[in-house]
Design a protein around this motif. Structure first.
Motif, mmCIF file in Angstrom:
data_model
loop_
_atom_site.group_PDB
_atom_site.id
_atom_site.type_symbol
_atom_site.label_atom_id
_atom_site.label_comp_id
_atom_site.label_asym_id
_atom_site.label_seq_id
_atom_site.Cartn_x
_atom_site.Cartn_y
_atom_site.Cartn_z
ATOM 1 N N GLY A 145 -97.552 95.152 2.513
ATOM 2 C CA GLY A 145 -98.179 95.365 3.466
ATOM 3 C C GLY A 145 -99.225 94.528 3.425
ATOM 4 N N ALA A 146 -100.256 94.189 3.019
ATOM 5 C CA ALA A 146 -101.473 94.389 2.683
ATOM 6 C C ALA A 146 -101.708 93.076 2.445
ATOM 7 N N ALA A 147 -100.993 92.299 1.683
ATOM 8 C CA ALA A 147 -100.885 90.583 1.141
ATOM 9 C C ALA A 147 -100.172 90.386 1.709
ATOM 10 N N PRO A 148 -100.133 89.240 1.684
ATOM 11 C CA PRO A 148 -98.632 88.578 1.777
ATOM 12 C C PRO A 148 -98.129 87.150 0.251
ATOM 13 N N PRO A 149 -96.982 86.870 -0.655
ATOM 14 C CA PRO A 149 -96.503 86.004 -1.186
ATOM 15 C C PRO A 149 -97.541 85.542 -2.141
ATOM 16 N N MET A 150 -98.132 85.143 -2.497
ATOM 17 C CA MET A 150 -98.805 84.576 -3.403
ATOM 18 C C MET A 150 -99.074 83.415 -2.498
ATOM 19 N N GLY A 151 -99.957 82.692 -2.348
ATOM 20 C CA GLY A 151 -100.008 81.303 -1.674
ATOM 21 C C GLY A 151 -100.033 81.529 -0.166
ATOM 22 N N ALA A 152 -99.349 82.680 0.555
ATOM 23 C CA ALA A 152 -98.666 82.093 1.555
ATOM 24 C C ALA A 152 -99.817 82.651 2.734
ATOM 25 N N GLY A 156 -100.459 89.271 8.951
ATOM 26 C CA GLY A 156 -100.818 90.848 8.822
ATOM 27 C C GLY A 156 -99.295 91.893 8.396
ATOM 28 N N PRO A 157 -99.976 92.933 8.286
ATOM 29 C CA PRO A 157 -98.500 93.952 7.761
ATOM 30 C C PRO A 157 -97.218 93.770 7.637
ATOM 31 N N ALA A 158 -96.868 92.950 9.413
ATOM 32 C CA ALA A 158 -95.351 93.137 9.916
ATOM 33 C C ALA A 158 -94.759 92.244 9.149
ATOM 34 N N ILE A 159 -95.921 90.837 9.377
ATOM 35 C CA ILE A 159 -95.072 89.589 9.137
ATOM 36 C C ILE A 159 -95.090 89.557 7.230
ATOM 37 N N ASN A 160 -96.421 90.034 6.861
ATOM 38 C CA ASN A 160 -96.295 90.091 5.107
ATOM 39 C C ASN A 160 -95.182 90.847 4.722
ATOM 40 N N ARG A 161 -94.504 91.979 4.980
ATOM 41 C CA ARG A 161 -93.634 92.436 4.693
ATOM 42 C C ARG A 161 -92.229 92.078 4.610
ATOM 43 N N MET A 163 -92.494 88.601 5.218
ATOM 44 C CA MET A 163 -92.534 87.407 4.390
ATOM 45 C C MET A 163 -92.310 87.885 2.086
ATOM 46 N N TRP A 164 -92.672 89.220 2.228
ATOM 47 C CA TRP A 164 -91.377 89.654 0.683
ATOM 48 C C TRP A 164 -90.694 89.751 0.398
ATOM 49 N N LYS A 165 -89.405 90.062 1.496
ATOM 50 C CA LYS A 165 -88.443 90.064 2.174
ATOM 51 C C LYS A 165 -87.536 88.448 1.788
ATOM 52 N N LEU A 166 -88.935 87.447 2.118
ATOM 53 C CA LEU A 166 -88.381 86.626 2.030
ATOM 54 C C LEU A 166 -87.546 85.915 0.701
ATOM 55 N N ALA A 167 -89.196 86.006 -0.075
ATOM 56 C CA ALA A 167 -89.456 86.408 -1.723
ATOM 57 C C ALA A 167 -89.093 86.266 -2.622
ATOM 58 N N GLU A 168 -88.538 88.266 -2.263
ATOM 59 C CA GLU A 168 -87.467 88.264 -3.303
ATOM 60 C C GLU A 168 -86.361 87.475 -3.060
ATOM 61 N N PHE A 169 -85.817 87.680 -1.704
ATOM 62 C CA PHE A 169 -84.611 86.330 -1.828
ATOM 63 C C PHE A 169 -84.390 85.840 -2.716
ATOM 64 N N ALA A 170 -85.625 84.846 -2.595
ATOM 65 C CA ALA A 170 -85.780 83.601 -3.397
ATOM 66 C C ALA A 170 -86.530 83.648 -4.607
ATOM 67 N N GLN A 171 -86.254 84.785 -5.395
ATOM 68 C CA GLN A 171 -86.521 85.469 -6.413
ATOM 69 C C GLN A 171 -85.057 85.003 -7.108
ATOM 70 N N ASN A 172 -83.762 85.870 -6.129
ATOM 71 C CA ASN A 172 -82.793 85.945 -7.272
ATOM 72 C C ASN A 172 -81.563 85.169 -7.339
ATOM 73 N N ALA A 173 -82.204 83.968 -5.794
ATOM 74 C CA ALA A 173 -81.281 82.710 -6.167
ATOM 75 C C ALA A 173 -81.599 82.130 -6.660
ATOM 76 N N VAL A 174 -82.840 81.796 -7.003
ATOM 77 C CA VAL A 174 -83.296 80.799 -8.235
ATOM 78 C C VAL A 174 -84.053 81.289 -9.499
ATOM 79 N N TYR A 175 -84.256 82.232 -9.486
ATOM 80 C CA TYR A 175 -84.438 81.941 -11.229
ATOM 81 C C TYR A 175 -83.422 84.123 -11.708
ATOM 82 N N ALA A 176 -83.624 85.133 -10.698
ATOM 83 C CA ALA A 176 -82.623 85.522 -11.324
ATOM 84 C C ALA A 176 -81.653 85.229 -12.825
ATOM 85 N N ARG A 177 -80.537 83.882 -11.975
ATOM 86 C CA ARG A 177 -79.663 83.438 -12.843
ATOM 87 C C ARG A 177 -79.644 83.025 -14.599
ATOM 88 N N ARG A 178 -81.329 83.098 -14.126
ATOM 89 C CA ARG A 178 -81.445 82.469 -15.642
ATOM 90 C C ARG A 178 -81.392 83.947 -17.064
#
Length: 415
Positions: A145-152, A156-161, A163-178
């Motif tokens: 919560g102290a910092a947003p994902p890189m480039g975002a 504040g803490p609530a929105i940062n957390r 955004m991290w959930k969304l970033a993790e979802f994107a990681q699994n959707a886009v990168y994890a299959r590789r």
């Protein structure tokens, strides 16, 4: 004294991904343990100078490979595209060979230290049942919560957390299959990918200065901020021309872009030397892997090959760097202001860290680099008394840290 341990360290990438492990390996050896570094063969001389046992694993990262990778990195300003390239061109390069080499090597070790870029070496270690410690050299990748994902932007803490959930979802959707395809081809079971999943569930070392980036309060207790693992090279001899150049009462500007100039040495060298001529300062330019060169400015610009940052940066009035984690820590520890020219990935983050401490002007992204803009940033560094004071204060704090000693302590307790 802790019982002697046989410790395997695996990492993969450029100099910034390897040099800290050499420093840690030397500290582990000094504490009575046996550390072996396993990575690309090109780094064997670096390990040998520090007296660290070395094992070449995976496909080697030749100059031609790095030139191709960095050219494609710099051909896009998209962080998502750069991440795709990082995964495909470096982290997945020679995955099967890296896995096989490390699996054959790692028998008999008491503990392993794993960089998340060496994901298939790490998989081999897990398969052998060896206790392992994860490593973080770039804290901007830790969900907090102290910092947003890189480039975002930071809302504040609530929105940062969120955004991290969304970033993790994107990681699994886009990168994890590789990763899934490769891991499954090797008999592995891992199907979910976030950074926390790529790190140890039991113990992780954050090799970052707490003075530079204070520890996040909401990361798991398994994460230990140790301070940077600094590779001092006291036996390194400065070449006589450099010693003579540094003896002048006017401190030079030091320029060091490391591996970032690969494939672009001529053009980047011309921009740098033109900017230095505009400022009218004495300067030391490190050629780096690419062989950066240019006009010597009538003897006011000295080009040098490899010189440890820890030995060179303290002599500078200011430094011009690309903003990698290692160069950023070295500049801050030297207590000198820095002009940061971020090229890719996390370098913009580190530029923001230095600026936030008051030790650097706003970053100058490589895509916007011109001689005039670089000259303006250098002049701002040289003319700013508050910036010099802030940099000196930060350097004093970091010199009081011993990251290697703290990391050794944590490893001994873990084992």
């Amino acid at each position: 004294m802790a019982r002697p341990l046989d410790i395997l360290m695996v990492t993969w990438g450029s100099m910034g991904d390897v040099q800290p492990y050499v420093a840690l390996g030397r500290a582990l050896n000094a504490a009575g343990h046996r550390a072996v570094l396993a990575t690309a063969g090109r780094f064997e001389p670096l390990a040998a100078r520090a007296g660290v046992q070395f094992a070449a694993v995976g496909d080697d990262l030749t100059d031609a490979v790095l030139e191709d990778v960095f050219a494609r990195f710099l051909g896009t300003g998209s962080l998502l595209r750069q991440t795709h390239l990082l995964i495909g061109d470096l982290m997945l390069r020679g995955a099967e060979r890296q896995f096989a080499d490390v699996r054959a090597l790692c028998k008999g070790f008491d503990v392993a230290i794993c960089h998340p870029t060496a994901v298939f070496a790490q998989e081999a270690i897990i398969r052998q049942g060896i206790p392992w410690v994860g490593v973080v050299l770039a804290p901007m990748m830790l969900p907090t919560g102290a910092a947003p994902p890189m480039g975002a932007p930071n809302f504040g803490p609530a929105i940062n957390r969120l955004m991290w959930k969304l970033a993790e979802f994107a990681q699994n959707a886009v990168y994890a299959r590789r990763y899934r395809r490769r891991i499954r081809s090797l008999g592995g079971q891992r199907v979910h990918f976030t950074l926390y999943d790529a790190l140890s569930p039991r113990c992780n070392l954050v090799g970052v200065s707490p003075a530079l980036v204070p520890p996040y309060a909401d990361v798991p207790d398994s994460f230990h901020w140790t301070g940077r693992w600094v590779l001092d090279e006291p036996d390194f001899t400065l070449p006589p021309p450099l010693v003579e150049f540094l003896a002048h009462e006017d401190r030079p500007v030091v320029v060091s872009f490391g591996s970032m100039a690969v494939g672009r040495a001529e053009g980047l060298g011309a921009v740098v030397t033109e900017a230095l001529a505009m400022v009218g300062c004495r300067s030391v330019v490190q050629r780096g892997w690419a062989g950066l060169g240019g006009d010597t400015g009538g003897g006011r610009v000295l080009f040098v090959d490899y010189i440890p940052h820890e030995l060179l940066f303290p002599h500078a009035a200011c430094v011009v760097i690309h903003g990698g984690a290692g160069a950023t820590h070295a500049a801050a520890r030297a207590g000198v202001p820095a002009v940061v020219v971020p090229h890719l990935m996390d370098q913009g983050y580190w530029a923001g860290v230095l600026q936030g401490h008051g030790a650097a002007p706003p970053p100058l992204p490589y895509q916007k680099l011109t001689a005039r803009r670089l000259a303006q940033r250098i002049s701002e560094c040289l003319d700013s008394r508050p910036m010099a004071v802030a940099a000196a204060r930060l350097g004093a704090q970091m010199k009081a840290e011993d990251g290697c000693a703290e990391a050794v302590r944590v490893i001994e307790e873990f084992a």
